[in-house]
Scaffold this motif. Structure first.
Motif, PDB file in Angstrom:
ATOM      1  N   ARG A   2       0.863  -1.178   0.000  1.00 25.35           N
ATOM      2  CA  ARG A   2       0.000   0.000   0.000  1.00 25.35           C
ATOM      3  C   ARG A   2       0.897   1.225   0.000  1.00 25.35           C
ATOM      4  O   ARG A   2       1.949   1.243   0.632  1.00 25.35           O
ATOM      5  CB  ARG A   2      -0.843  -0.041   1.279  1.00 25.35           C
ATOM      6  CG  ARG A   2      -1.944   0.939   1.343  1.00 25.35           C
ATOM      7  CD  ARG A   2      -2.808   0.598   2.559  1.00 25.35           C
ATOM      8  NE  ARG A   2      -2.343   1.247   3.753  1.00 25.35           N
ATOM      9  CZ  ARG A   2      -2.718   2.466   4.128  1.00 25.35           C
ATOM     10  NH1 ARG A   2      -3.565   3.150   3.392  1.00 25.35           N
ATOM     11  NH2 ARG A   2      -2.266   3.004   5.230  1.00 25.35           N
ATOM     12  N   PHE A   3       0.486   2.246  -0.715  1.00 24.64           N
ATOM     13  CA  PHE A   3       1.219   3.511  -0.702  1.00 24.64           C
ATOM     14  C   PHE A   3       0.352   4.508   0.045  1.00 24.64           C
ATOM     15  O   PHE A   3      -0.720   4.903  -0.430  1.00 24.64           O
ATOM     16  CB  PHE A   3       1.518   3.989  -2.129  1.00 24.64           C
ATOM     17  CG  PHE A   3       2.574   5.046  -2.181  1.00 24.64           C
ATOM     18  CD1 PHE A   3       3.918   4.712  -2.084  1.00 24.64           C
ATOM     19  CD2 PHE A   3       2.234   6.381  -2.309  1.00 24.64           C
ATOM     20  CE1 PHE A   3       4.902   5.683  -2.118  1.00 24.64           C
ATOM     21  CE2 PHE A   3       3.209   7.369  -2.343  1.00 24.64           C
ATOM     22  CZ  PHE A   3       4.555   7.012  -2.259  1.00 24.64           C
ATOM     23  N   GLU A   4       0.793   4.903   1.237  1.00 20.26           N
ATOM     24  CA  GLU A   4       0.026   5.776   2.110  1.00 20.26           C
ATOM     25  C   GLU A   4       0.323   7.244   1.792  1.00 20.26           C
ATOM     26  O   GLU A   4       1.473   7.654   1.774  1.00 20.26           O
ATOM     27  CB  GLU A   4       0.429   5.468   3.554  1.00 20.26           C
ATOM     28  CG  GLU A   4      -0.147   6.406   4.577  1.00 20.26           C
ATOM     29  CD  GLU A   4       0.454   6.172   5.949  1.00 20.26           C
ATOM     30  OE1 GLU A   4      -0.313   5.801   6.843  1.00 20.26           O
ATOM     31  OE2 GLU A   4       1.675   6.365   6.124  1.00 20.26           O
ATOM     32  N   VAL A   5      -0.741   8.003   1.526  1.00 15.55           N
ATOM     33  CA  VAL A   5      -0.623   9.452   1.350  1.00 15.55           C
ATOM     34  C   VAL A   5      -1.430  10.076   2.474  1.00 15.55           C
ATOM     35  O   VAL A   5      -2.652   9.908   2.552  1.00 15.55           O
ATOM     36  CB  VAL A   5      -1.152   9.916  -0.025  1.00 15.55           C
ATOM     37  CG1 VAL A   5      -1.102  11.429  -0.135  1.00 15.55           C
ATOM     38  CG2 VAL A   5      -0.369   9.249  -1.147  1.00 15.55           C
ATOM     39  N   GLU A   6      -0.732  10.766   3.361  1.00 14.05           N
ATOM     40  CA  GLU A   6      -1.358  11.256   4.584  1.00 14.05           C
ATOM     41  C   GLU A   6      -1.003  12.719   4.819  1.00 14.05           C
ATOM     42  O   GLU A   6       0.116  13.133   4.569  1.00 14.05           O
ATOM     43  CB  GLU A   6      -0.830  10.391   5.730  1.00 14.05           C
ATOM     44  CG  GLU A   6      -1.446  10.605   7.062  1.00 14.05           C
ATOM     45  CD  GLU A   6      -0.878   9.613   8.065  1.00 14.05           C
ATOM     46  OE1 GLU A   6      -1.571   8.635   8.366  1.00 14.05           O
ATOM     47  OE2 GLU A   6       0.262   9.816   8.518  1.00 14.05           O
ATOM     48  N   ARG A   7      -1.980  13.478   5.300  1.00 14.38           N
ATOM     49  CA  ARG A   7      -1.741  14.873   5.705  1.00 14.38           C
ATOM     50  C   ARG A   7      -2.071  14.979   7.181  1.00 14.38           C
ATOM     51  O   ARG A   7      -3.033  14.385   7.657  1.00 14.38           O
ATOM     52  CB  ARG A   7      -2.614  15.831   4.884  1.00 14.38           C
ATOM     53  CG  ARG A   7      -2.505  15.634   3.373  1.00 14.38           C
ATOM     54  CD  ARG A   7      -1.701  16.620   2.601  1.00 14.38           C
ATOM     55  NE  ARG A   7      -1.877  18.016   2.825  1.00 14.38           N
ATOM     56  CZ  ARG A   7      -2.512  18.849   2.006  1.00 14.38           C
ATOM     57  NH1 ARG A   7      -3.090  18.421   0.908  1.00 14.38           N
ATOM     58  NH2 ARG A   7      -2.546  20.140   2.293  1.00 14.38           N
ATOM     59  N   GLY A  98     -16.953  13.465   2.924  1.00 14.12           N
ATOM     60  CA  GLY A  98     -16.564  12.286   2.164  1.00 14.12           C
ATOM     61  C   GLY A  98     -15.250  11.638   2.584  1.00 14.12           C
ATOM     62  O   GLY A  98     -14.843  10.635   1.994  1.00 14.12           O
ATOM     63  N   LEU A  99     -14.569  12.178   3.572  1.00 16.81           N
ATOM     64  CA  LEU A  99     -13.327  11.592   4.071  1.00 16.81           C
ATOM     65  C   LEU A  99     -13.447  11.285   5.558  1.00 16.81           C
ATOM     66  O   LEU A  99     -14.263  11.898   6.252  1.00 16.81           O
ATOM     67  CB  LEU A  99     -12.154  12.551   3.858  1.00 16.81           C
ATOM     68  CG  LEU A  99     -11.769  12.848   2.411  1.00 16.81           C
ATOM     69  CD1 LEU A  99     -10.719  13.950   2.361  1.00 16.81           C
ATOM     70  CD2 LEU A  99     -11.264  11.598   1.708  1.00 16.81           C
ATOM     71  N   ILE A 100     -12.640  10.346   6.014  1.00 23.05           N
ATOM     72  CA  ILE A 100     -12.598  10.029   7.432  1.00 23.05           C
ATOM     73  C   ILE A 100     -11.345  10.657   8.030  1.00 23.05           C
ATOM     74  O   ILE A 100     -10.224  10.336   7.636  1.00 23.05           O
ATOM     75  CB  ILE A 100     -12.565   8.504   7.686  1.00 23.05           C
ATOM     76  CG1 ILE A 100     -13.761   7.813   7.042  1.00 23.05           C
ATOM     77  CG2 ILE A 100     -12.472   8.212   9.180  1.00 23.05           C
ATOM     78  CD1 ILE A 100     -15.097   8.185   7.643  1.00 23.05           C
ATOM     79  N   GLU A 119      -6.153  10.400   5.273  1.00 21.42           N
ATOM     80  CA  GLU A 119      -5.486   9.661   4.204  1.00 21.42           C
ATOM     81  C   GLU A 119      -6.174   9.994   2.895  1.00 21.42           C
ATOM     82  O   GLU A 119      -7.404  10.026   2.805  1.00 21.42           O
ATOM     83  CB  GLU A 119      -5.523   8.167   4.479  1.00 21.42           C
ATOM     84  CG  GLU A 119      -4.574   7.776   5.587  1.00 21.42           C
ATOM     85  CD  GLU A 119      -4.290   6.286   5.643  1.00 21.42           C
ATOM     86  OE1 GLU A 119      -4.539   5.574   4.639  1.00 21.42           O
ATOM     87  OE2 GLU A 119      -3.809   5.840   6.688  1.00 21.42           O
ATOM     88  N   LEU A 120      -5.350  10.243   1.886  1.00 21.59           N
ATOM     89  CA  LEU A 120      -5.848  10.621   0.565  1.00 21.59           C
ATOM     90  C   LEU A 120      -5.471   9.567  -0.461  1.00 21.59           C
ATOM     91  O   LEU A 120      -4.557   8.768  -0.251  1.00 21.59           O
ATOM     92  CB  LEU A 120      -5.257  11.979   0.165  1.00 21.59           C
ATOM     93  CG  LEU A 120      -5.498  13.128   1.163  1.00 21.59           C
ATOM     94  CD1 LEU A 120      -4.706  14.356   0.750  1.00 21.59           C
ATOM     95  CD2 LEU A 120      -6.984  13.436   1.258  1.00 21.59           C
ATOM     96  N   ASP A 121      -6.157   9.589  -1.604  1.00 20.18           N
ATOM     97  CA  ASP A 121      -5.845   8.651  -2.684  1.00 20.18           C
ATOM     98  C   ASP A 121      -4.550   9.034  -3.392  1.00 20.18           C
ATOM     99  O   ASP A 121      -3.819   8.175  -3.862  1.00 20.18           O
ATOM    100  CB  ASP A 121      -6.994   8.593  -3.694  1.00 20.18           C
ATOM    101  CG  ASP A 121      -8.256   7.989  -3.085  1.00 20.18           C
ATOM    102  OD1 ASP A 121      -8.126   7.098  -2.217  1.00 20.18           O
ATOM    103  OD2 ASP A 121      -9.354   8.418  -3.468  1.00 20.18           O
ATOM    104  N   ASP A 122      -4.292  10.329  -3.494  1.00 18.21           N
ATOM    105  CA  ASP A 122      -3.055  10.810  -4.119  1.00 18.21           C
ATOM    106  C   ASP A 122      -2.746  12.211  -3.606  1.00 18.21           C
ATOM    107  O   ASP A 122      -3.583  12.863  -3.010  1.00 18.21           O
ATOM    108  CB  ASP A 122      -3.154  10.786  -5.652  1.00 18.21           C
ATOM    109  CG  ASP A 122      -4.277  11.675  -6.177  1.00 18.21           C
ATOM    110  OD1 ASP A 122      -4.128  12.916  -6.094  1.00 18.21           O
ATOM    111  OD2 ASP A 122      -5.291  11.135  -6.661  1.00 18.21           O
TER     112      ASP A 122
END
Length: 169
Positions: A2-7, A98-100, A119-122
């Motif tokens: 999995r490639f995690e994209v997180e802010r 729409g996001l958690i 966490e984002l898709d990209d």
């Protein structure tokens, strides 16, 4: 893989509490951290335990591998391998537009610290910021769990975001 994209963000006020749909207590123990930014962590919650291997950051993302392990093994790792190098927090799930959002309220060694992550898709994905969200600290090394623990692990008092922000980068 999995490639995690997180802010990651500071929390400006208590407004997030009204949107909480679930919560769980987590204990994270750092097993190893490397100069490249790679790390290995053990995590335990009420129902399960797992090892997480995180690779070097590429922009806002990083490869992440998770492996479920027996709870007894995780408890042993926390006490024998991580010693006192672990973090306890309550993770609150807060849906918004729409996001958690995951709002982590730290306890014990980091009491007073509250951070929100999404966490984002990209990396380019746009999102609506909740009104309770504060300053973004994505990529700020002062707000990495390992850095917080090293700096304030034995503080025995409330740790404030302002105190962390006052530290040199």
């Amino acid at each position: 893989m999995r490639f995690e994209v997180e802010r990651k963000f500071l929390v400006a006020d208590e407004g997030w509490r009204t949107g909480v749909t679930s919560r769980r207590r987590l204990t994270d123990g750092l097993i190893g951290q490397f100069a490249t930014g790679n790390k290995v962590r053990v995590r335990l919650d009420d129902d399960r335990a797992w090892l997480t291997v995180k690779g070097e950051r590429v922009g806002l993302g990083r490869p992440e591998f998770e492996y479920e392990i027996p709870r007894a093994d995780a408890q042993s790792m926390l006490s024998l391998v991580c010693d006192t190098c672990f973090i306890e927090k309550t993770r609150h799930c807060v849906p918004h537009a729409g996001l958690i959002w995951e709002v982590d309220v730290y306890g014990v060694t980091l009491t007073g610290m509250i951070l929100a992550e999404v966490e984002l898709d990209d990396e380019g994905q746009s999102f609506e910021r909740p009104a309770w969200l504060g300053r973004e600290v994505t990529g700020d090394p002062r707000f990495r769990q390992s850095a917080l623990l090293r700096r304030f692990g034995d503080a025995g008092r409330i740790v404030t975001p302002e105190e962390v922000l006052a530290l040199p980068l």
